[in-house]
Design a protein around this motif. Structure first.
Motif, PDB file in Angstrom:
ATOM      1  N   PHE A   1      34.408  -3.653  23.554  1.00 30.52           N
ATOM      2  CA  PHE A   1      34.610  -3.528  22.186  1.00 30.52           C
ATOM      3  C   PHE A   1      34.097  -2.153  21.635  1.00 30.52           C
ATOM      4  O   PHE A   1      34.697  -1.779  20.669  1.00 30.52           O
ATOM      5  CB  PHE A   1      34.038  -4.796  21.146  1.00 30.52           C
ATOM      6  CG  PHE A   1      34.679  -5.766  21.266  1.00 30.52           C
ATOM      7  CD1 PHE A   1      35.997  -5.998  20.512  1.00 30.52           C
ATOM      8  CD2 PHE A   1      34.593  -6.947  22.274  1.00 30.52           C
ATOM      9  CE1 PHE A   1      36.867  -7.057  20.384  1.00 30.52           C
ATOM     10  CE2 PHE A   1      35.431  -8.114  22.257  1.00 30.52           C
ATOM     11  CZ  PHE A   1      36.580  -7.930  21.460  1.00 30.52           C
ATOM     12  N   ASN A   2      33.006  -1.720  22.312  1.00 29.12           N
ATOM     13  CA  ASN A   2      32.487  -0.165  21.896  1.00 29.12           C
ATOM     14  C   ASN A   2      33.052   0.875  22.556  1.00 29.12           C
ATOM     15  O   ASN A   2      32.722   1.935  22.103  1.00 29.12           O
ATOM     16  CB  ASN A   2      30.893  -0.227  22.189  1.00 29.12           C
ATOM     17  CG  ASN A   2      30.048  -0.845  21.151  1.00 29.12           C
ATOM     18  OD1 ASN A   2      29.922  -0.311  20.202  1.00 29.12           O
ATOM     19  ND2 ASN A   2      29.476  -2.058  21.353  1.00 29.12           N
TER      20      ASN A   2
ATOM     21  N   PHE B   1      37.940  -0.610  22.204  1.00 32.82           N
ATOM     22  CA  PHE B   1      38.292  -0.980  21.017  1.00 32.82           C
ATOM     23  C   PHE B   1      37.628  -0.459  19.748  1.00 32.82           C
ATOM     24  O   PHE B   1      37.433  -0.888  18.931  1.00 32.82           O
ATOM     25  CB  PHE B   1      38.166  -2.694  20.939  1.00 32.82           C
ATOM     26  CG  PHE B   1      39.322  -3.290  21.817  1.00 32.82           C
ATOM     27  CD1 PHE B   1      40.395  -3.384  21.742  1.00 32.82           C
ATOM     28  CD2 PHE B   1      38.568  -4.161  22.931  1.00 32.82           C
ATOM     29  CE1 PHE B   1      41.350  -4.152  22.530  1.00 32.82           C
ATOM     30  CE2 PHE B   1      39.382  -4.522  23.836  1.00 32.82           C
ATOM     31  CZ  PHE B   1      40.906  -4.723  23.528  1.00 32.82           C
ATOM     32  N   SER B   2      37.011   0.763  20.286  1.00 31.92           N
ATOM     33  CA  SER B   2      35.813   1.377  19.395  1.00 31.92           C
ATOM     34  C   SER B   2      36.837   1.901  17.723  1.00 31.92           C
ATOM     35  O   SER B   2      36.145   1.576  16.896  1.00 31.92           O
ATOM     36  CB  SER B   2      35.487   2.660  19.781  1.00 31.92           C
ATOM     37  OG  SER B   2      36.516   3.562  20.337  1.00 31.92           O
ATOM     38  N   ARG B   3      38.049   2.280  18.258  1.00 32.24           N
ATOM     39  CA  ARG B   3      38.534   2.586  16.793  1.00 32.24           C
ATOM     40  C   ARG B   3      39.006   1.332  15.941  1.00 32.24           C
ATOM     41  O   ARG B   3      39.238   1.312  14.553  1.00 32.24           O
ATOM     42  CB  ARG B   3      39.922   3.253  17.011  1.00 32.24           C
ATOM     43  CG  ARG B   3      39.657   4.596  17.761  1.00 32.24           C
ATOM     44  CD  ARG B   3      40.797   5.395  17.519  1.00 32.24           C
ATOM     45  NE  ARG B   3      40.686   6.751  18.393  1.00 32.24           N
ATOM     46  CZ  ARG B   3      41.460   7.889  18.432  1.00 32.24           C
ATOM     47  NH1 ARG B   3      42.779   7.563  18.091  1.00 32.24           N
ATOM     48  NH2 ARG B   3      41.182   8.690  19.199  1.00 32.24           N
ATOM     49  N   LYS B   4      38.823   0.151  16.411  1.00 35.20           N
ATOM     50  CA  LYS B   4      39.328  -1.132  15.589  1.00 35.20           C
ATOM     51  C   LYS B   4      37.966  -1.738  15.291  1.00 35.20           C
ATOM     52  O   LYS B   4      37.977  -2.934  14.841  1.00 35.20           O
ATOM     53  CB  LYS B   4      40.070  -1.999  16.707  1.00 35.20           C
ATOM     54  CG  LYS B   4      41.430  -1.521  17.228  1.00 35.20           C
ATOM     55  CD  LYS B   4      42.280  -1.261  15.931  1.00 35.20           C
ATOM     56  CE  LYS B   4      43.680  -0.993  16.447  1.00 35.20           C
ATOM     57  NZ  LYS B   4      44.694  -0.542  15.378  1.00 35.20           N
ATOM     58  N   LEU B   5      36.798  -1.211  15.568  1.00 34.18           N
ATOM     59  CA  LEU B   5      35.618  -1.841  15.295  1.00 34.18           C
ATOM     60  C   LEU B   5      35.384  -2.104  13.740  1.00 34.18           C
ATOM     61  O   LEU B   5      34.798  -3.203  13.421  1.00 34.18           O
ATOM     62  CB  LEU B   5      34.295  -0.735  15.815  1.00 34.18           C
ATOM     63  CG  LEU B   5      33.205  -1.422  16.017  1.00 34.18           C
ATOM     64  CD1 LEU B   5      33.178  -2.870  16.754  1.00 34.18           C
ATOM     65  CD2 LEU B   5      31.914  -0.505  16.473  1.00 34.18           C
TER      66      LEU B   5
ATOM     67  N   LEU C   1      37.620  -2.913  11.718  1.00 36.95           N
ATOM     68  CA  LEU C   1      38.439  -4.292  11.437  1.00 36.95           C
ATOM     69  C   LEU C   1      37.770  -5.339  11.845  1.00 36.95           C
ATOM     70  O   LEU C   1      38.053  -6.392  11.311  1.00 36.95           O
ATOM     71  CB  LEU C   1      39.889  -3.792  12.096  1.00 36.95           C
ATOM     72  CG  LEU C   1      40.918  -5.146  11.747  1.00 36.95           C
ATOM     73  CD1 LEU C   1      41.281  -5.418  10.349  1.00 36.95           C
ATOM     74  CD2 LEU C   1      42.431  -4.787  12.588  1.00 36.95           C
ATOM     75  N   ILE C   2      37.514  -5.200  13.243  1.00 38.22           N
ATOM     76  CA  ILE C   2      36.856  -6.347  13.931  1.00 38.22           C
ATOM     77  C   ILE C   2      35.662  -7.002  13.039  1.00 38.22           C
ATOM     78  O   ILE C   2      35.556  -8.218  13.092  1.00 38.22           O
ATOM     79  CB  ILE C   2      36.399  -6.227  15.388  1.00 38.22           C
ATOM     80  CG1 ILE C   2      37.941  -5.865  16.275  1.00 38.22           C
ATOM     81  CG2 ILE C   2      35.824  -7.176  15.962  1.00 38.22           C
ATOM     82  CD1 ILE C   2      37.371  -5.074  17.499  1.00 38.22           C
ATOM     83  N   GLU C   3      34.821  -5.949  12.885  1.00 38.82           N
ATOM     84  CA  GLU C   3      33.692  -6.366  12.075  1.00 38.82           C
ATOM     85  C   GLU C   3      33.906  -7.027  10.684  1.00 38.82           C
ATOM     86  O   GLU C   3      33.224  -7.871  10.159  1.00 38.82           O
ATOM     87  CB  GLU C   3      32.650  -5.195  11.942  1.00 38.82           C
ATOM     88  CG  GLU C   3      32.044  -4.799  13.501  1.00 38.82           C
ATOM     89  CD  GLU C   3      31.341  -5.768  14.086  1.00 38.82           C
ATOM     90  OE1 GLU C   3      30.670  -6.850  13.514  1.00 38.82           O
ATOM     91  OE2 GLU C   3      30.937  -5.686  15.233  1.00 38.82           O
TER      92      GLU C   3
ATOM     93  N   THR D   1      34.232  -2.235   4.730  1.00 40.92           N
ATOM     94  CA  THR D   1      33.987  -2.492   6.259  1.00 40.92           C
ATOM     95  C   THR D   1      32.600  -2.353   6.828  1.00 40.92           C
ATOM     96  O   THR D   1      31.977  -2.681   7.547  1.00 40.92           O
ATOM     97  CB  THR D   1      35.021  -1.760   7.182  1.00 40.92           C
ATOM     98  OG1 THR D   1      34.928  -0.177   6.536  1.00 40.92           O
ATOM     99  CG2 THR D   1      36.560  -2.248   6.837  1.00 40.92           C
TER     100      THR D   1
ATOM    101  N   THR E   1      35.811   6.379  10.069  1.00 42.83           N
ATOM    102  CA  THR E   1      36.866   5.082  10.019  1.00 42.83           C
ATOM    103  C   THR E   1      36.267   3.952   9.043  1.00 42.83           C
ATOM    104  O   THR E   1      37.058   3.124   8.661  1.00 42.83           O
ATOM    105  CB  THR E   1      36.970   4.454  11.427  1.00 42.83           C
ATOM    106  OG1 THR E   1      35.840   4.275  11.852  1.00 42.83           O
ATOM    107  CG2 THR E   1      37.811   5.421  12.112  1.00 42.83           C
TER     108      THR E   1
END
Length: 525
Positions: free
Chosen positions: A194-195, A198-202, A204-206, A57, A52
């Motif tokens: 978050f791990n 929301f792991s798949r959004k990591l 984007l978040i970072e 990113t 991902t």
């Protein structure tokens, strides 16, 4: 008709295929490229996680996980105590330059073998056949130790910032060790959420947090430049201090380098996420180098600025807020609101740096377990089919840091030595990895193809990196002050020794029978 090459995974026993010219998503199965598929096929690994991360990113991920300018402020107490303002500024610059050679060496290996295993995998491929299995195994344990303690360090520093904020806005509050431990657990709970969920959004978040990382730099540094009472340039750049009373100023300055070293340790984080990065062999080494240069320069500028604004060093070190940079923020802005705002910014970045650290160390543990290097390998090498992340490894990281945080109840100083433990473990893994590739160069043996080739300068860069790392490694085991009490000793040597002994015992009892090293799975493609 397309030519199809079919391979059997040595690790999992699952059939896989590689089709020349097939769509990228089909080749890698989970978002990779043809090159990613070839790399995984050569290393004998099954693609289980989704790729991902992209160039931007993963760069953001690496920048946030290092958070160098924030780390300079958070660990400034160590450098100011051992070297003063001049020691902090020039010591940091020396460490940054030295780590440039280290990062370049690691980046080249990350391009040769882009795998979550990182150092222990590189050692397995580059060490002499007679010792590759044992060296790789020991480096795997040191890598796991280093990243697990990194999670403890970052969560502790974030907890200290929360305590400082409470004290800043409630003067009657008394900082207590058990409060700090509970706050560490709070930070870890956020990291867990978050791990996993929301792991798949990591990515984007970072990516969003890295914008905060850069914007926050200016949000902090501009008020310091504009509003603070500045110390003279001559004093800032030339005043070396031995606040810990070592009785030997050069020794104090050298010991202070440990704090600066801690801000660069973990620079290879992107390599451990390689199996979740598209076109990893090309992207990862460049992300590592840009992280070193970008974060390094931001950190040095922040170190200089902080030293101009710190004023009376001793009073800042002894602040009731428990965190020196919060006291500097208060002195600079002259208001609790201003200091609170700047500290909250630092806190948000620190929490998400901890999120990234937990992601990295769980991948390191997952990779090592996949090769049978730890007890219950079959448990920690599992990847959740729904979340597509190694959840059990994440839980293990959480449990380890929870137990480690209990040290804080006995002595905050002793817990802070976790930094030295993590630095020592990581420096050792760097030393052995670079040492192995250096030996191959000295023997004139061919290296793997790399999309980040050091060329004719490779040997010189590797040797300088080894000399620098050896120097730093020695001083990570020194206490923070001379003649320490039992509670204030540097227990990093004990922790380091215990892990080494446990790893050796497990190797003799079981690992030597089940751990063969990643090189055993490598095929010629």
């Amino acid at each position: 008709m397309m030519e199809t090459k079919t391979a059997q995974s040595n690790v999992e026993g699952d059939p896989r295929y590689y089709e020349e010219g097939a769509p990228d998503s089909l080749v890698a199965g989970k978002g990779g490229t043809n090159a990613d598929s070839q790399d995984m096929l050569r290393m004998g690994k099954t693609q289980e996680t989704r790729r991902t991360f992209r160039s931007i990113t993963i760069l953001g991920f690496c920048m946030v996980i290092l958070s160098t300018w924030e780390a300079v402020l958070a660990t400034s107490v160590f450098a100011l105590s051992n070297g003063g303002t001049a020691g902090l500024i020039w010591g940091y610059l020396i460490v940054m330059v030295g780590f440039g050679f280290v990062v370049a060496s690691l980046a080249e290996m990350a391009s040769m073998a882009p795998t979550a295993g990182g150092q222990y995998h590189w050692v397995s491929e580059f060490a002499p056949p007679s010792c590759q299995k044992f060296l790789s195994y020991m480096v795997g344990w040191l890598g796991v130790l280093g990243w697990q303690t990194a999670a403890a360090t970052v969560s502790y520093l974030a907890g200290k910032q929360i305590q400082g904020l409470i004290k800043l806005n409630n003067p009657d509050y008394t900082l207590k060790a058990w409060h700090g431990t509970l706050l560490i657990w709070l930070v870890l709970a956020i990291c867990l959420i978050f791990n996993t969920f929301f792991s798949r959004k990591l990515p984007l978040i970072e990516g969003v947090i890295v914008l905060l990382h850069v914007a926050g730099f200016f949000a902090v540094i501009v008020p310091l430049w504009v509003m603070s009472d500045r110390t003279s340039s001559n004093q800032v750049f030339t005043l070396f201090e031995d606040n810990m009373m070592w009785g030997n100023l050069p020794l104090a300055v050298i010991i202070g380098l440990t704090g600066a070293s801690s801000t660069f340790v973990g620079i290879e984080a992107g390599a451990h996420m390689a199996e979740e990065v598209r076109n990893a062999a090309y992207v990862i080494p460049r992300a590592m180098m840009w992280t070193w240069l970008g974060n390094g320069l931001l950190g040095w500028i922040m170190a200089i600025t902080f030293c101009f604004c710190v004023g009376d060093t001793l009073s800042v070190l002894l602040t009731e807020l428990g965190t020196p940079f919060i006291q500097v923020f208060l002195n600079t802005t002259g208001s609790k609101g201003g200091a609170t705002g700047l500290t909250v910014l630092m806190l948000v970045i620190a929490i998400f740096a901890c999120v990234a650290v937990m992601a990295t160390n769980s991948r390191q543990l997952f990779a090592f377990a996949r090769d049978g290097g730890v007890p219950f390998s079959n448990v920690f090498s599992k990847v959740s089919p729904t979340l597509e992340v190694p959840v059990n490894s994440i839980y293990m990281t959480l449990l380890f840091v929870l137990l480690l945080s209990l040290i804080n109840l006995g002595s905050a100083v002793a817990f802070m030595q976790v930094i030295s433990l993590g630095v020592a473990a990581m420096l050792t893994s760097y030393l052995i990895s670079i040492g192995c590739v250096t030996l191959k160069r000295l023997r004139g043996e061919p290296l793997l193809p790399s999309k980040f080739d050091l060329g004719r300068f490779g040997l010189a860069i590797n040797i300088i990196a080894i000399l620098f790392l050896s120097f730093c490694w020695i001083f990570t085991f020194f206490p923070v002050a001379p003649h320490p009490a039992v509670a204030d000793m540097n227990w990093a040597s004990l922790g380091y020794g215990v892990v080494i002994i446990f790893a050796l015992v497990y190797y003799v009892v079981r690992a030597r029978h089940v751990y063969r090293g990643p090189v055993e799975y490598v095929r010629k493609v």
